[in-house]
Write an enzyme that holds these catalytic residues in place. Sequence first.
Site, mmCIF file in Angstrom:
data_model
loop_
_atom_site.group_PDB
_atom_site.id
_atom_site.type_symbol
_atom_site.label_atom_id
_atom_site.label_comp_id
_atom_site.label_asym_id
_atom_site.label_seq_id
_atom_site.Cartn_x
_atom_site.Cartn_y
_atom_site.Cartn_z
ATOM 1 N N HIS A 162 40.378 40.377 49.994
ATOM 2 C CA HIS A 162 38.924 40.287 49.519
ATOM 3 C C HIS A 162 37.963 39.742 50.151
ATOM 4 O O HIS A 162 37.663 39.017 50.783
ATOM 5 C CB HIS A 162 39.523 39.168 48.481
ATOM 6 C CG HIS A 162 38.625 38.629 46.581
ATOM 7 N ND1 HIS A 162 38.456 39.579 46.116
ATOM 8 C CD2 HIS A 162 38.040 37.801 47.353
ATOM 9 C CE1 HIS A 162 37.718 38.912 44.788
ATOM 10 N NE2 HIS A 162 37.089 37.583 45.640
ATOM 11 N N SER A 164 33.103 40.161 43.361
ATOM 12 C CA SER A 164 34.239 38.746 42.802
ATOM 13 C C SER A 164 33.601 38.891 41.854
ATOM 14 O O SER A 164 32.760 38.870 40.498
ATOM 15 C CB SER A 164 34.435 38.058 44.123
ATOM 16 O OG SER A 164 35.844 37.469 43.443
HETATM 17 C C1 GCU Z 1 38.818 32.994 42.242
HETATM 18 C C2 GCU Z 1 38.638 33.393 40.238
HETATM 19 C C3 GCU Z 1 38.131 35.541 40.157
HETATM 20 C C4 GCU Z 1 36.990 35.351 41.049
HETATM 21 C C5 GCU Z 1 37.391 34.981 42.844
HETATM 22 C C6 GCU Z 1 36.073 34.758 43.401
HETATM 23 O O1 GCU Z 1 39.785 34.076 42.726
HETATM 24 O O2 GCU Z 1 40.432 33.145 39.402
HETATM 25 O O3 GCU Z 1 38.109 35.615 39.291
HETATM 26 O O4 GCU Z 1 36.551 36.791 40.977
HETATM 27 O O5 GCU Z 1 37.977 33.926 42.081
HETATM 28 O O6 GCU Z 1 34.494 34.820 42.450
HETATM 29 O O7 GCU Z 1 35.636 34.953 44.820
#
Ligand code: GCU
Length: 378
Positions: A350, A208
């Site tokens: 995720h 992420s």
């Molecule tokens: C949020 C953000 C993302 C990122 C994520 C994370 O959702 O909007 O861009 O990748 O956090 O780091 O889990």
Amino acid sequence: MKQSSQSALPAPLIFSGGEPVRSPREWREKRRGEIRELFRTHIYGHSPAAGTYLQTFKVLSETPRALGGTATRRQIAMTFEGPGGARTIGLLMFVPERVTRPAPVFLLLDNRMESGLYRDRDAGSGFWPAEEIVKRGYAAAALSLPDVSPDRDGALQEGTQGIFPASLRTDDSWGAIATWAWAGSRALDYLETDPDVDAARAAVVGHSRGGKTALWCGAEDERFALVVSNNSGSTGAALARTTRGEKIADINQSFPYWFCENYKRYSGRENDLPVDQHELLALMAPRLVYVSSATDDAWADPDSEFAACVAAEPVFALLGRSGVGASEIPPPETPLHSGSIGYHLRTGRHDLTPYDWKCFMDFADRHYPLAAMSTLAG
Ligand code: GCU
């Protein structure tokens, strides 16, 4: 800006002046630098040049027979000093005990502080399965990103950027992502000095926001042999122009300190960006790059992450490497591992999971020259 004929994406193999890139040499010597500079100026910001700060490494502790007797745990303090002061960052690593040669290493840029679970004891984490990594003959290293730079607005000077006075900052200076990425390179500086590690086979991995960081780290630092981005989404592997998930305006709004100030100009104006994220993947060529997505992660948009892999292929081809090897996104749990761009889609949400790690290691096993692999003794 030059557009490729098939899509509205900027063409990595056309110079900004409009001439085509005709040879691997033109890519290496001119075009690669041109694209990297656009990413620095408009998105991630410029990081400090070597020589503008001092760095020292100190092994703080060494614990044999960790992880059930399979690894040595090592904790390193990396100290940086500049005109604004000094900061120290911890690096935690496990090296396999029964190896006959230096071990290739997976460095996790840990945005969730999961690696901290292992600091003083053997604790299982699916996010950083150190036991599994070591079992497969790799060293496992981790940097905790919030220790490098706090993950909140207005805190850059509290972190490593504080070694420089804030007055030096400009609209194209490094944001938090570039700071975290820079620290990944400094960890590799240390790993190069560790006799148990084969730093020529170093992979940088992130999930992420950590995945965006891993990509920028690998783009800036060509010593990394493999760059792995898991569920990185916007301003990671996902194409800004096509994503149906997080847009540039969203990310600038929620995380105004992640990128350079200039990036804010592109909120709602994706088509005006002089680059797109397939060109970030292309900056890894001819090295190995791996992108992974999850089915329920619409915010990161798997389709746009996969499309970036496909659009990066011409650069790999120019350099004599095959790319992701498919034009359609594969079904879940069907990793594409044959070319220098690896990809898989995992069922689920995720996250960074043992399945993802298994795929990254399978890919490394397959592509690292066998002779360079450490062999487990006995
Ligand atoms: C949020 C953000 C993302 C990122 C994520 C994370 O959702 O909007 O861009 O990748 O956090 O780091 O889990």
